[in-house]
Each structure stands twice: as structure tokens, then as C-alpha cells.
Design an enzyme around this catalytic site. Structure first.
Site, short mmCIF file in Angstrom:
data_model
loop_
_atom_site.label_atom_id
_atom_site.label_comp_id
_atom_site.label_asym_id
_atom_site.label_seq_id
_atom_site.Cartn_x
_atom_site.Cartn_y
_atom_site.Cartn_z
N ASP A 1 -8.76 -4.87 -2.39
CA ASP A 1 -7.84 -5.97 -2.71
C ASP A 1 -7.33 -6.67 -1.45
O ASP A 1 -7.40 -7.89 -1.33
CB ASP A 1 -6.61 -5.47 -3.48
CG ASP A 1 -6.93 -4.94 -4.85
OD1 ASP A 1 -8.09 -4.99 -5.26
OD2 ASP A 1 -5.99 -4.45 -5.52
N GLY B 1 0.85 -1.20 0.00
CA GLY B 1 0.00 0.00 0.00
C GLY B 1 0.87 1.23 0.00
O GLY B 1 2.03 1.20 0.44
N ALA B 2 0.29 2.35 -0.52
CA ALA B 2 1.12 3.55 -0.62
C ALA B 2 0.47 4.74 0.05
O ALA B 2 0.85 5.87 -0.18
CB ALA B 2 1.37 3.87 -2.09
N GLY B 3 -0.55 4.50 0.88
CA GLY B 3 -1.25 5.61 1.52
C GLY B 3 -0.54 6.08 2.78
O GLY B 3 0.61 5.75 3.05
N GLN C 1 -19.88 3.19 4.97
CA GLN C 1 -20.26 4.60 5.16
C GLN C 1 -20.64 5.25 3.83
O GLN C 1 -19.86 5.22 2.88
CB GLN C 1 -19.11 5.38 5.78
CG GLN C 1 -19.45 6.85 5.96
CD GLN C 1 -18.56 7.52 6.97
OE1 GLN C 1 -17.43 7.89 6.65
NE2 GLN C 1 -19.04 7.64 8.19
N PHE D 1 -16.64 19.69 12.53
CA PHE D 1 -16.89 18.55 11.67
C PHE D 1 -18.02 17.73 12.26
O PHE D 1 -18.25 17.75 13.47
CB PHE D 1 -15.61 17.68 11.55
CG PHE D 1 -15.12 17.56 10.14
CD1 PHE D 1 -14.42 18.59 9.54
CD2 PHE D 1 -15.36 16.40 9.40
CE1 PHE D 1 -13.97 18.49 8.22
CE2 PHE D 1 -14.91 16.28 8.09
CZ PHE D 1 -14.21 17.32 7.49
N LEU E 1 -7.88 9.82 8.87
CA LEU E 1 -6.48 10.23 8.70
C LEU E 1 -5.75 10.04 10.03
O LEU E 1 -4.59 9.62 10.08
CB LEU E 1 -6.39 11.69 8.26
CG LEU E 1 -6.86 12.01 6.83
CD1 LEU E 1 -6.68 13.49 6.53
CD2 LEU E 1 -6.12 11.18 5.80
N GLU F 1 -7.50 1.89 6.51
CA GLU F 1 -8.89 1.61 6.13
C GLU F 1 -9.15 0.14 5.82
O GLU F 1 -10.28 -0.34 5.99
CB GLU F 1 -9.28 2.50 4.93
CG GLU F 1 -10.77 2.46 4.67
CD GLU F 1 -11.25 3.48 3.64
OE1 GLU F 1 -10.54 4.47 3.38
OE2 GLU F 1 -12.35 3.27 3.09
C1 LIG Z 1 -12.24 11.89 -1.32
C2 LIG Z 1 -11.92 11.49 0.10
C3 LIG Z 1 -11.73 12.45 1.07
C4 LIG Z 1 -11.43 12.08 2.38
N1 LIG Z 1 -11.23 13.05 3.31
C5 LIG Z 1 -10.88 12.69 4.57
C6 LIG Z 1 -10.59 13.67 5.55
O1 LIG Z 1 -10.62 14.87 5.29
N2 LIG Z 1 -10.25 13.26 6.79
C7 LIG Z 1 -10.19 11.94 7.12
O2 LIG Z 1 -9.86 11.62 8.27
N3 LIG Z 1 -10.43 10.98 6.20
C8 LIG Z 1 -10.77 11.33 4.94
N4 LIG Z 1 -11.01 10.35 4.01
C9 LIG Z 1 -10.73 8.95 4.34
C10 LIG Z 1 -9.22 8.71 4.31
O3 LIG Z 1 -8.62 9.53 3.35
C11 LIG Z 1 -8.88 7.28 4.01
O4 LIG Z 1 -9.64 6.42 4.81
C12 LIG Z 1 -7.40 7.02 4.27
O5 LIG Z 1 -6.61 7.96 3.59
C13 LIG Z 1 -7.02 5.62 3.88
O6 LIG Z 1 -5.62 5.50 3.94
P1 LIG Z 1 -4.92 4.10 3.79
O7 LIG Z 1 -3.48 4.32 4.01
O8 LIG Z 1 -5.61 3.11 4.65
O9 LIG Z 1 -5.25 3.67 2.30
P2 LIG Z 1 -5.12 4.41 0.88
O10 LIG Z 1 -4.67 5.81 0.99
O11 LIG Z 1 -6.41 4.14 0.16
O12 LIG Z 1 -3.96 3.61 0.20
C14 LIG Z 1 -4.08 2.27 -0.16
C15 LIG Z 1 -2.89 1.91 -0.99
O13 LIG Z 1 -2.85 0.49 -1.21
C16 LIG Z 1 -2.50 0.26 -2.55
N5 LIG Z 1 -3.04 -1.04 -2.95
C17 LIG Z 1 -4.32 -1.45 -2.88
N6 LIG Z 1 -4.43 -2.69 -3.36
C18 LIG Z 1 -3.19 -3.07 -3.75
C19 LIG Z 1 -2.66 -4.25 -4.35
N7 LIG Z 1 -3.43 -5.28 -4.71
N8 LIG Z 1 -1.34 -4.30 -4.63
C20 LIG Z 1 -0.53 -3.25 -4.32
N9 LIG Z 1 -0.98 -2.11 -3.76
C21 LIG Z 1 -2.29 -2.03 -3.48
C22 LIG Z 1 -3.14 1.40 -3.31
O14 LIG Z 1 -2.53 1.60 -4.56
C23 LIG Z 1 -2.88 2.55 -2.37
O15 LIG Z 1 -1.62 3.07 -2.59
C24 LIG Z 1 -11.33 10.71 2.70
C25 LIG Z 1 -11.52 9.75 1.73
C26 LIG Z 1 -11.85 10.12 0.46
C27 LIG Z 1 -12.09 9.03 -0.56
#
Ligand SMILES: Cc1cc2nc3c(=O)[nH]c(=O)nc-3n(C[C@H](O)[C@H](O)[C@H](O)COP(=O)(O)OP(=O)(O)OC[C@H]3O[C@@H](n4cnc5c(N)ncnc54)[C@H](O)[C@@H]3O)c2cc1C
Length: 561
Positions: A209, A10-12, A228, A115, A381, A364
Site C-alpha cells: 500500500d 504502519g504498526a510493525g 526475494q 544464518f 528486523l 520494508e
Molecule cells: C514469515 C516471516 C518471517 C520473517 N522472519 C524474519 C527474521 O527472522 N528476521 C528478519 O530480520 N526478518 C524476518 N522477516 C522480514 C521482517 O519480518 C519484515 O521485513 C519486517 O518485520 C517488516 O517490518 P515493517 O515494520 O517494515 O513492516 P510490517 O511489520 O509489515 O508492518 C507494516 C504495517 O503497516 C500497516 N499498513 C500497511 N498498509 C497500510 C495502510 N494502507 N493503512 C494503514 N496501515 C497500513 C500494516 O497493517 C502493518 O501494521 C520475516 C518476514 C516474514 C514474512
């Protein structure tokens, strides 16, 4: 075979924070991601990140914890909600210290805005580009920390043998090669599954995934019925209009020109939690009070000073002008609910460990059970950075205490090649786009904001058939370079398993709690349902178990706003 002490998928934001923490513990860390690192969905986060910093008004971590638990309709584990709320101020200061440019007040202190569901102003923000600001800052830190990055690798399997996680398999999108990567610890930070629905705020990459791969490797998923829907997606496609717009004073208006939120949440009105407002908007639409009879209401910002909109909501203005031709300074924005966030996910404990040794999950894709039945905005976040740090440390310690597992890759490589051949050269007549459309329509029709036994049963039957039909999918592109037809097929397979879990759990849960609303069981039922659902794959079927909710401080009460 490539091997690393800690593999992070993942890259988040979660991944960034985890990688930095693991690296600090002195282990060898790699990141595997199907997109370029700064293209994760985290970058799109708009409104803010919560912390009881009290820069604008009185605030305490206890209030933050209570709001989170109440927002969750009492399904959050309270020990976890306490960790989240207590650690929040420190997490924000840490982000500041590495250079995140948050918005400030005139006195130079951090600004914080209101919020939904939060009883105080506690959203720290970078105007309406908060995710972008944090992700880029952490990426700079990752770049200088000698973490190995494998980008544009699509992870296709979690390798589990004899109760131990041994690594992953991935498809290198640049040349079509299949890779096996061995690791002592593997962390999934793979994000959510918004694409299960056709109208979503999520990025194209959010196909659940990691959740589906863990499920197929025998891991339990937790609370999958809780999806949600964000109240304000831009009509018609559902692109997010941040809750920050209501935090700055925006009003929701129906076709009668009425601020209808007062009927559903007399005290908090437009700042009630998302589950309540999504239902309110959907009810207005279904009862014929959508604007001009259409499937949307209005989000009106026209009474807010122009300067404030330009300073605090510049992205929203740009987005509505470009996508809908609407300047929010002049006219109201057409909005409808949009699939937004997955409260459920891979079942983990407070240290982000799963029941499989050496396998961890955070962000997430996981369910550490802090958002329960409904997440409050800005808490995600925060979860990413607080639990990203935790999982990084846990996984690094596990890697230091254990040796590299032995793994023979031939069998896995063969299975993966067979799968590719089947998809590219099989005789089946099913097509990815058609099956995905049918799946999304089924979810929209029967597993949406309002649910019933009849609809859920119908959806479950259809999803099981779609799952069978997936075996007959073929793709027409056989190229090796960026074969998105192939990766789309992999993603569809994952969406189907996610949809299957959501629907099966939703059918079992005969109550209404948070985002899960049953028209045939309209009340919350603590006696029978104050418990987490755990779904497993067993002999090709979903088997369900339940687990108690941890209650430490706040006994469940009626939830009013
Ligand atoms: C438009 C939007 C606005 C938001 N605004 C807010 C906010 O203001 N405040 C807040 O608290 N939350 C907000 N959220 C929610 C929050 O942004 C997300 O829940 C959070 O950023 C998720 O982060 P993460 O690191 O879990 O995953 P992500 O940032 O979704 O990253 C997942 C990563 O996994 C990688 N990946 C997935 N499957 C595979 C695979 N099979 N192989 C290799 N890599 C894979 C993807 O490429 C990606 O890089 C928002 C969400 C959205 C959609």
C-alpha cells in the site's frame, strides 16, 4: 480536521521504534494502522536479528558489513551497510534493556545461531518467535508513552502539494468514514508486497500500500525489480519455514536423496544466500528432481536431536504438524520457494527522507539501499530497529523546525467519495478476486525466479491491461462496517502498481544480479548495471532513471559461496 506533529503509518517494528524515538524528542506523535498494532507482519518474524555481538564465536561489524554487501551482490550502498552493521550491537542491547526475552546459552549469555550468507553465528533469537518477542516488548513501551493510536484505519492517500507532504487520508474500517489527517511530518512504515504473488510467506495485509501511494503521489521507487524468494516455504502454500532450521543443521534433499546444495554453493551449502538456494530448488524441481515429481524438495531435520528442535524451533514444529501433518523430528518437511521480501521500495536517503519535504519512509516499504539485490536473513528486523530509530528522530526534528501546513480537505474528501461510489455503484463487470488471481498468475508465470525478455514483455502487456480493467471493478458489498470488499479493492489497486514497477524495471535490467535472474543475460554486468533503478509516475507512464551505487570499502568481486 485531526492534526499531529508526526504521523506514522504502519504498526510493525519500524513504526514502534520510530514512535518511541520521535516521542523522546518531545513532539506529538500518532500512529495510523489498518490492523491492530500487534498484528503487523513483524510479529511473524521467526529466525532472528543480526548483530556482531560475538557471544558464540568471533565476530566483527566489518565482517557483518562485508557479508551484507556481498550478499547484496554489491548493489547495497556501502555507507548504509556500515551504519546497519555498526549500530547492530547497540540496537540489540537496547531491545534487551526494555525487556525483550532473547534465547540464552547455559552460561547466561545471549545465544546466536548461523544464518544464510553470514560468515559467523550472529543471529540473536527468541527461539523461532523473534519478531513476536520484540514487537510485544516495544508495544508495551509505546502504550506507556502517550502516542495516539488510530487502528483499523486504512490509509488511502498521501497528500502532497507543491513539493510538501501535508498528511494522509484514511478510511475508518469500523464505520466507513473518510478522514483527513494533517501532519508536519509523515512517515510510512507500511511493510512489503508479498501478495503480488499467490505463493508467499507474507501476511494478507502485505499489499505494498505505502509503496503504491507514494508512487501515485509522484515519489520515486528504487530497485523494484529485486524481489526475494525465500527457499523454504511449506509446500504447497508457502508459509515460511525459517532459515533458522538450516542454521540449526537442516539439509535440503531432492528426489535422488542428494544434498543438492553442494552443486550450487560448495562451501556454504544450505547456508548460502537465499537467491542462490531459491534458484537451486527451482532448478531441481524444473529438471524433474522434485520429490515424487512434485513441485517441492525436502528440508530434512530428522538427524537433529529432538531436544534441540523442541527448544529452538518449536513454532516450526507446531506449524508443520498442524498445516502438513509432518513432525520434523520424524519426517522431512516438503518445501518450495515462496515470495518473501521486497528489497526495493520508496527511495530514501540515509536519514530516511524522501524528495518530498516532510515525507519519510523506513522498514520494508522503503529502499534505503542496504539489502541491494538480495537481503541476508536477520538483517530486516535489524533494519527496522536501526532505521526506525533514525527516522523517528529525523521526522521529529523536521516537525519541530516547521509549522503545521495549511490544507483544505474538501477536494480530497470529494475525490474519495467519488471513488467509493464508483466501486459500489458503478456498472463495471470486473471483479477483485478474478483480477487479483490473473495478476498473481502473470507474476508467477513471467516475473518469478527466472526471467526473460519475452516473458517480461508479455507480463508487462497483461499488467497494463489489468490496470485499465481495474477501472471497471465493482464490489457487491455496500455496508459501512468492516467492508473488506472495499479495502480488498484498494489493495488490489496497489498490488497492480507494484507489479507494474517490478516488471517494467526487470525488463530494462539486462543482467543477472542477486534475486533478479535473466535467462537471456546470465552474468552480472557491473560495467552497465552497477546502478540503482528509480521509477517515477509521469503523465500516466513509468519513467526510469538510474543512480550510482555508493562504494566505500569493497570493490565488486565475483560472488562465490
Ligand atoms: C514469515 C516471516 C518471517 C520473517 N522472519 C524474519 C527474521 O527472522 N528476521 C528478519 O530480520 N526478518 C524476518 N522477516 C522480514 C521482517 O519480518 C519484515 O521485513 C519486517 O518485520 C517488516 O517490518 P515493517 O515494520 O517494515 O513492516 P510490517 O511489520 O509489515 O508492518 C507494516 C504495517 O503497516 C500497516 N499498513 C500497511 N498498509 C497500510 C495502510 N494502507 N493503512 C494503514 N496501515 C497500513 C500494516 O497493517 C502493518 O501494521 C520475516 C518476514 C516474514 C514474512
Amino acid at each position: 480536521m485531526i492534526s499531529h506533529d508526526v504521523i506514522i503509518v504502519g504498526a510493525g517494528l519500524t513504526r514502534m521504534r520510530a514512535a518511541l524515538e520521535a516521542k523522546k524528542e518531545g513532539v506529538d506523535v500518532s500512529i495510523v494502522t489498518k490492523t491492530y498494532p500487534i498484528r503487523a507482519h513483524s510479529v511473524e518474524a521467526q529466525g532472528g536479528i543480526a548483530a556482531s555481538l560475538a557471544r558464540v564465536e568471533e565476530n566483527s561489524w566489518e565482517d557483518h558489513m562485508f557479508d551484507t554487501v556481498k550478499g547484496a551482490d554489491y548493489l547495497a550502498d556501502q555507507d548504509v551497510a556500515e551504519i546497519l552493521a555498526r549500530k547492530a550491537p547497540e540496537a540489540i542491547l537496547e531491545l534487551e534493556n526494555v525487556g525483550t526475552l532473547f534465547s540464552r546459552k547455559e552460561d547466561g549469555k545471549l545465544n546466536q545461531r548461523a544464518f544464510g550468507g553470514h560468515s559467523n553465528k550472529r543471529a540473536v533469537m527468541a527461539s523461532d518467535k523473534t519478531g513476536h518477542a520484540i514487537e510485544h516488548t516495544l508495544f508495551e513501551q509505546v502504550m506507556k508513552s502517550e502516542v495516539n493510536i488510530y487502528d483499523e484505519w486504512h490509509v488511502t492517500r498521501l497528500i502532497a502539494e507543491d513539493g510538501v507532504c501535508k498528511g494522509i487520508m484514511a478510511y475508518d474500517m469500523r464505520n466507513g468514514e473518510i478522514k483527513v489527517m494533517k501532519g508536519k511530518s509523515t512517515i510510512f512504515c507500511t511493510g512489503g508486497y508479498g501478495k503480488v504473488y499467490g505463493v508467499t510467506s507474507n501476511d494478507l495485509q502485505n499489499n505494498g500500500d505505502g509503496i503504491a501511494l507514494a508512487f501515485r503521489a509522484g515519489m520515486p521507487l528504487e530497485d523494484m525489480e529485486f524481489v526475494q524468494f525465500h527457499p523454504t516455504g511449506l509446500y504447497p502454500r508457502g508459509t515460511l519455514i525459517t532459515e533458522g532450521a538450516r542454521g540449526e543443521g537442516g539439509h535440503l534433499i531432492n528426489d535422488d536423496g542428494e544434498r543438492f546444495a553442494k552443486k550450487y554453493a560448495p562451501e556454504m551449502m544450505e547456508l548460502a544466500p537465499r537467491d542462490i538456494l531459491a534458484r537451486a530448488i527451482q532448478t531441481e524441481i524444473q529438471e524433474g528432481r522434485g520429490i515424487d515429481g512434485k513441485d517441492h524438495v525436502h528440508l530434512d531435520l530428522t538427524h537433529i536431536e529432538e531436544e534441540k528442535i523442541k527448544e529452538r524451533l518449536p513454532l516450526i514444529r507446531e506449524l508443520t504438524m498442524d498445516s502438513a501433518g509432518v513432525d520434523p523430528i520424524e519426517e522431512p518437511i516438503p518445501v518450495r520457494p515462496t515470495a518473501h521480501y521486497s528489497m526495493g521500495g520508496i527511495h530514501v536517503n540515509t536519514n530516511c527522507s524522501t524528495p518530498l519535504d516532510g515525507f519519510f519512509a523506513a522498514g520494508e516499504c522503503s529502499c534505503v539501499s542496504v539489502h541491494g539485490a538480495n537481503r541476508l536473513g536477520t538483517n530486516s528486523l535489524l533494519e527496522c530497529v536501526v532505521f526506525g530509530r533514525r527516522v523517528g528522530r529525523e521526522a521529529a526534528n523536521y516537525a519541530s523546525d516547521n509549522s503545521m501546513p495549511s490544507l483544505s480537505s474538501n477536494e480530497y474528501l470529494e475525490k474519495e467519495r467519488d471513488k467509493i461510489l464508483h466501486l459500489m455503484e458503478g456498472e463495471g463487470k470486473e471483479k477483485v478476486e478474478e483480477l487479483r488471481k490473473e495478476l498473481q498468475e502473470t507474476m508467477r508465470d513471467n516475473v518469478y525466479i527466472f526471467r526473460s525478455r519475452e516473458g517480461l514483455k508479455e507480463a508487462l502487456d497483461k499488467i497494463i491491461k489489468i490496470r485499465e480493467r481495474f477501472k471497471e471493478v465493482t464490489i457487491s458489498d455496500e455496508s459501512k462496517v468492516f467492508n473488506t470488499a472495499y479495502t480488498n479493492a484498494l489493495e488490489l489497486e496497489n498490488l497492480i502498481d507494484v507489479a507494474w514497477n517490478i516488471t517494467r524495471n526487470a525488463l530494462e535490467r539486462e543482467e543477472s544480479r542477486g534475486s533478479h535472474y535473466r535467462t537471456d543475460y546470465e552474468e552480472r554486468d557491473d560495467e552497465n548495471w552497477l546502478k540503482h533503478s528509480l521509477s517515477y509516475l509521469q503523465n500516466g507512464e513509468i519513467s526510469l532513471e538510474y543512480e550510482d551505487v555508493t562504494i566505500t570499502k569493497y570493490e565488486p568481486k565475483k560472488r562465490e559461496y
